[in-house]
Design a protein around this motif. Structure first.
Motif, mmCIF file in Angstrom:
data_model
loop_
_atom_site.group_PDB
_atom_site.id
_atom_site.type_symbol
_atom_site.label_atom_id
_atom_site.label_comp_id
_atom_site.label_asym_id
_atom_site.label_seq_id
_atom_site.Cartn_x
_atom_site.Cartn_y
_atom_site.Cartn_z
ATOM 1 N N SER A 191 18.742 3.615 9.436
ATOM 2 C CA SER A 191 19.637 4.196 10.336
ATOM 3 C C SER A 191 19.179 5.665 10.636
ATOM 4 C CB SER A 191 21.124 3.776 10.192
ATOM 5 O OG SER A 191 21.374 2.643 9.715
ATOM 6 N N ALA A 192 19.598 6.025 12.019
ATOM 7 C CA ALA A 192 19.712 7.711 12.169
ATOM 8 C C ALA A 192 20.802 7.979 12.688
ATOM 9 C CB ALA A 192 18.473 8.134 13.293
ATOM 10 N N GLY A 193 21.673 8.583 12.142
ATOM 11 C CA GLY A 193 23.023 8.865 12.514
ATOM 12 C C GLY A 193 23.874 7.466 12.360
ATOM 13 N N ARG A 194 24.858 7.555 13.443
ATOM 14 C CA ARG A 194 25.729 6.403 13.282
ATOM 15 C C ARG A 194 25.634 5.541 14.281
ATOM 16 N NH1 ARG A 194 30.774 7.298 14.841
ATOM 17 N NH2 ARG A 194 31.665 5.486 13.593
ATOM 18 N N LYS A 195 24.649 5.826 15.365
ATOM 19 C CA LYS A 195 24.394 5.102 16.469
ATOM 20 C C LYS A 195 23.288 4.488 16.871
ATOM 21 C CE LYS A 195 28.173 7.495 19.007
ATOM 22 N NZ LYS A 195 28.130 8.390 20.363
ATOM 23 N N GLN A 196 22.095 4.946 15.826
ATOM 24 C CA GLN A 196 20.704 4.015 16.190
ATOM 25 C C GLN A 196 20.544 3.454 14.732
ATOM 26 O OE1 GLN A 196 19.193 8.269 17.424
ATOM 27 N NE2 GLN A 196 17.690 6.971 18.300
ATOM 28 N N ALA A 232 0.760 -1.195 -0.101
ATOM 29 C CA ALA A 232 0.026 -0.011 0.117
ATOM 30 C C ALA A 232 1.003 1.397 -0.248
ATOM 31 C CB ALA A 232 -0.902 -0.070 1.281
ATOM 32 N N GLY A 233 2.048 0.940 0.529
ATOM 33 C CA GLY A 233 3.047 2.249 0.584
ATOM 34 C C GLY A 233 3.214 2.913 1.917
ATOM 35 N N VAL A 234 4.431 2.948 2.262
ATOM 36 C CA VAL A 234 4.859 3.284 3.581
ATOM 37 C C VAL A 234 5.984 3.799 3.631
ATOM 38 C CG1 VAL A 234 5.994 1.176 4.562
ATOM 39 C CG2 VAL A 234 5.012 2.782 6.114
ATOM 40 N N SER A 235 6.060 5.257 4.191
ATOM 41 C CA SER A 235 7.345 6.091 3.974
ATOM 42 C C SER A 235 8.141 5.861 5.009
ATOM 43 C CB SER A 235 6.877 7.744 3.940
ATOM 44 O OG SER A 235 6.614 7.972 5.426
ATOM 45 N N LEU A 236 9.524 6.220 4.746
ATOM 46 C CA LEU A 236 10.611 6.042 5.406
ATOM 47 C C LEU A 236 10.392 6.825 6.826
ATOM 48 C CD1 LEU A 236 13.612 5.858 3.182
ATOM 49 C CD2 LEU A 236 12.204 4.126 4.248
ATOM 50 N N ALA A 237 9.744 8.063 6.686
ATOM 51 C CA ALA A 237 9.359 9.025 7.561
ATOM 52 C C ALA A 237 8.628 8.456 8.613
ATOM 53 C CB ALA A 237 8.854 10.106 7.196
ATOM 54 N N GLU A 238 7.697 7.690 8.273
ATOM 55 C CA GLU A 238 6.609 6.947 9.123
ATOM 56 C C GLU A 238 7.343 5.869 9.861
ATOM 57 O OE1 GLU A 238 2.631 5.699 7.424
ATOM 58 O OE2 GLU A 238 3.756 6.604 5.767
ATOM 59 N N LEU A 239 8.136 5.232 9.188
ATOM 60 C CA LEU A 239 8.877 3.911 9.787
ATOM 61 C C LEU A 239 10.036 4.551 10.866
ATOM 62 C CD1 LEU A 239 9.353 1.962 6.527
ATOM 63 C CD2 LEU A 239 7.902 1.408 8.829
ATOM 64 N N ALA A 240 10.812 5.632 10.613
ATOM 65 C CA ALA A 240 11.530 6.215 11.516
ATOM 66 C C ALA A 240 10.828 6.811 12.771
ATOM 67 C CB ALA A 240 12.334 7.396 10.798
ATOM 68 N N VAL A 241 9.678 7.273 12.571
ATOM 69 C CA VAL A 241 8.813 7.407 13.821
ATOM 70 C C VAL A 241 8.319 6.311 14.535
ATOM 71 C CG1 VAL A 241 6.579 8.540 14.656
ATOM 72 C CG2 VAL A 241 7.988 9.913 12.986
ATOM 73 N N GLU A 242 7.970 5.022 13.850
ATOM 74 C CA GLU A 242 7.402 4.026 14.580
ATOM 75 C C GLU A 242 8.660 3.375 15.301
ATOM 76 O OE1 GLU A 242 5.010 1.361 12.160
ATOM 77 O OE2 GLU A 242 4.269 3.204 11.319
ATOM 78 N N ALA A 243 9.849 3.515 14.729
ATOM 79 C CA ALA A 243 11.054 2.730 15.225
ATOM 80 C C ALA A 243 11.677 3.534 16.305
ATOM 81 C CB ALA A 243 11.914 2.598 13.918
ATOM 82 N N GLY A 244 11.200 4.514 16.625
ATOM 83 C CA GLY A 244 11.861 5.580 17.680
ATOM 84 C C GLY A 244 13.279 6.119 17.195
ATOM 85 N N LEU A 245 13.527 6.367 15.886
ATOM 86 C CA LEU A 245 14.519 7.029 15.373
ATOM 87 C C LEU A 245 14.248 8.630 15.345
ATOM 88 C CD1 LEU A 245 15.499 4.441 12.666
ATOM 89 C CD2 LEU A 245 16.428 4.432 14.997
#
Length: 412
Positions: free
Chosen positions: A399-404, A346-359
């Motif tokens: 990934s968000a930065g080098r550590k997450q 259906a389509g899911v954005s990386l922004a959505e996934l980043a929020v759900e993952a806590g990134l």
């Protein structure tokens, strides 16, 4: 295991566990005389302990390794009140079902650090609801209340600090309940030592004093320093929130990363407290500089994660970290965010996934992260956080930065 002739208090002091003791010489003699029973208390305010509790668990582990018996007291009764020590406000009142669920989660952490059982030196879990729930108010006043003056209780910093805000009578009685816990554990289990954080000093002293006034056994108290990281954060907290001990609350990889990313100034101190490496090795590792200190941090992360989650989880976390930093595609050991095949289609954005993952805290934060080059998919920088996750794959690393980092995996 420490040698039988080892001065246990000296060992604990060298590793950084000791802040104050009610009678150091008497306690040293009691420890040397034979197996001693000690207790450490926890209120059931969450379904997992966090690394702020780890100092006490490690101290109890050293006691057990030295032949003494740990008791782990869960405040099934006192959780309903809340310790007012150095707090600005009352704790929320929890219902019985929540307290029961929290107790079950806390007990699972105990078993990873201590050997529980029915043997003479096996650790045991006790619940103060077993004796406090059936204690009548008039009986409590007669057994405990008459031995303490309000004037004296008001001299304790833990109480005085709350008077500037608001202190209920319910909370005011907490210190007396904890004193009674100590004498009751002495009566039921032969417990003569209470261990706690430095903020528990007044509560511990009251237990020692209550036993004396009731013509009970000689009791001892030992407090640990209140820990904070060198950058000023309270131990147990990270930028992303509490660093939980239970894998259901925090993935072993994230737990590993907490230690790997600690402040350079904390490495030696944390190795002494949260690993079982010999102190000569701790001092050697803590004295390393530059890139070599990163290797010491990896050893710290491996040792701390092995104790909390087992050797296999520590190895998987270390391997996952190596894969991330070496640019490899393998994501085994990373925390996983599942996504259904239907949602992917259906389509899911990386922004959505980043929020759900806590990134990222929000989609706009994810967009800013991407604009700054900090959002990556399988190691490749993503310029547009609104792009859809696509392709025929079943697994990605975001990934968000080098550590997450988080592993995104397709499920049913």
């Amino acid at each position: 295991m420490p040698h039988p002739d080892t001065d246990l208090l000296a060992l604990l002091e060298e590793r950084g566990f000791i802040h104050q003791s009610t009678d150091a010489d008497g306690l040293r003699a009691a420890l040397a005389a034979g197996p001693l029973t000690a207790y450490l208390g926890f209120d059931a305010t969450a379904d997992s302990l966090h690394v702020g509790h780890l100092q006490g668990l490690m101290l109890m582990r050293w006691l057990q390794k030295s032949g003494h018996r740990p008791l782990l007291l869960i405040g099934g009764a006192t959780t309903r009140i809340g310790d007012p020590s150095f707090r600005d406000s009352s704790r929320p009142v929890l219902d019985e079902a929540t307290i029961a669920a929290n107790i079950a989660g806390i007990e699972s952490a105990f078993r990873r650090y201590l050997h529980l059982g029915d043997g003479a030196q096996d650790a045991a879990v006790v619940n103060n609801a077993d004796w406090l729930d059936g204690l009548g108010y008039l009986d409590f006043l007669n057994l405990v209340g008459r031995h303490f003056s309000v004037n004296r209780l008001l001299t304790y910093d833990a109480i005085r600090s709350r008077l500037e805000h608001s202190l209920s009578f319910l909370e005011f009685g907490y210190t007396l309940l904890q004193a009674y816990d100590f004498t009751e554990l002495a009566r039921r289990h032969g417990c003569t030592l209470q261990v706690g954080g430095a903020d528990q000093w007044a509560n511990i002293i009251n237990g020692v004093e209550l036993s004396r006034r009731q013509d009970g056994p000689q009791l001892y108290g030992l407090t640990m320093p209140l820990l904070a990281t060198s950058d000023g954060r309270k131990m147990g907290k990270s930028a992303q929130g509490a660093v939980w001990l239970n894998a259901e609350r925090l993935a072993p990889f994230d737990f590993w990363q907490f230690w790997r990313n600690c402040d350079d100034r904390d490495v030696g101190r944390f190795l002494a407290l949260f690993s079982e490496l010999p102190m000569d090795e701790v001092r050697r590792l803590g004295a390393l500089q530059g890139a070599e200190l990163n290797e010491a941090k990896i050893i710290l992360a491996n040792e701390a994660t092995r104790l909390a989650h087992g050797a296999a989880a520590a190895e998987a976390a270390a391997n996952a970290a190596r894969g991330v930093f070496d640019g490899a595609s393998a994501a085994e050991g990373l925390p996983t965010l599942p996504i259904s095949r239907a949602r992917l289609a259906a389509g899911v954005s990386l922004a959505e996934l980043a929020v759900e993952a806590g990134l990222a805290a929000s989609r706009s934060a994810a967009r800013r992260l991407a604009a700054g080059g900090g959002l990556r998919l399988d190691g490749v920088a993503v310029s547009d956080a609104d792009q859809l996750l696509g392709g025929d794959g079943n697994e990605w690393r975001l990934s968000a930065g080098r550590k997450q980092h988080v592993r995104i995996a397709v499920g049913e």
